[in-house]
Motif scaffolding. Structure first.
Motif, PDB file in Angstrom:
ATOM      1  N   ALA A  16      32.436  27.760  42.476  1.00  0.00           N
ATOM      2  CA  ALA A  16      31.732  29.026  42.724  1.00  0.00           C
ATOM      3  C   ALA A  16      32.724  30.156  42.999  1.00  0.00           C
ATOM      4  CB  ALA A  16      30.766  28.870  43.890  1.00  0.00           C
ATOM      5  N   THR A  20      33.158  33.337  40.425  1.00  0.00           N
ATOM      6  CA  THR A  20      32.941  34.676  40.976  1.00  0.00           C
ATOM      7  C   THR A  20      34.179  35.538  40.803  1.00  0.00           C
ATOM      8  OG1 THR A  20      31.387  33.783  42.591  1.00  0.00           O
ATOM      9  CG2 THR A  20      32.297  35.952  43.051  1.00  0.00           C
ATOM     10  N   THR A  21      35.339  34.986  41.108  1.00  0.00           N
ATOM     11  CA  THR A  21      36.587  35.734  40.956  1.00  0.00           C
ATOM     12  C   THR A  21      36.832  36.089  39.500  1.00  0.00           C
ATOM     13  OG1 THR A  21      37.527  34.577  42.844  1.00  0.00           O
ATOM     14  CG2 THR A  21      39.073  35.649  41.371  1.00  0.00           C
ATOM     15  N   ILE A  23      34.610  36.453  37.097  1.00  0.00           N
ATOM     16  CA  ILE A  23      33.642  37.466  36.642  1.00  0.00           C
ATOM     17  C   ILE A  23      34.032  38.845  37.159  1.00  0.00           C
ATOM     18  CG2 ILE A  23      31.261  38.272  36.960  1.00  0.00           C
ATOM     19  CD1 ILE A  23      30.385  35.327  36.764  1.00  0.00           C
ATOM     20  N   LEU A  24      34.446  38.924  38.425  1.00  0.00           N
ATOM     21  CA  LEU A  24      34.757  40.218  39.022  1.00  0.00           C
ATOM     22  C   LEU A  24      36.093  40.787  38.560  1.00  0.00           C
ATOM     23  CD1 LEU A  24      33.504  39.652  42.681  1.00  0.00           C
ATOM     24  CD2 LEU A  24      32.388  40.935  40.853  1.00  0.00           C
TER      25      LEU A  24
END
Length: 53
Positions: A16, A20-21, A23-24
């Protein structure tokens, strides 16, 4: 919590964090490092804390 359950929890949280990293930021290397770090800390956290306490 058994070692296998702790490993799976670390794997899920690490994945996760990595996704998340990624995508950002779009940085593959950063996502890999953060994901593995989370996995390592969660999986071995019990042993690390036992040594400190």
């Amino acid at each position: 919590m058994s070692s296998a359950q702790r490993f799976l929890l670390g794997l899920a949280l690490g994945t996760a964090a990595a996704v998340t990293t990624w995508i950002l930021t779009g940085a593959d290397e950063l996502a890999l490092v953060l994901g593995l770090t989370v996995l390592f800390v969660v999986w071995l956290g019990k042993f690390i804390l036992d040594d400190l306490l």
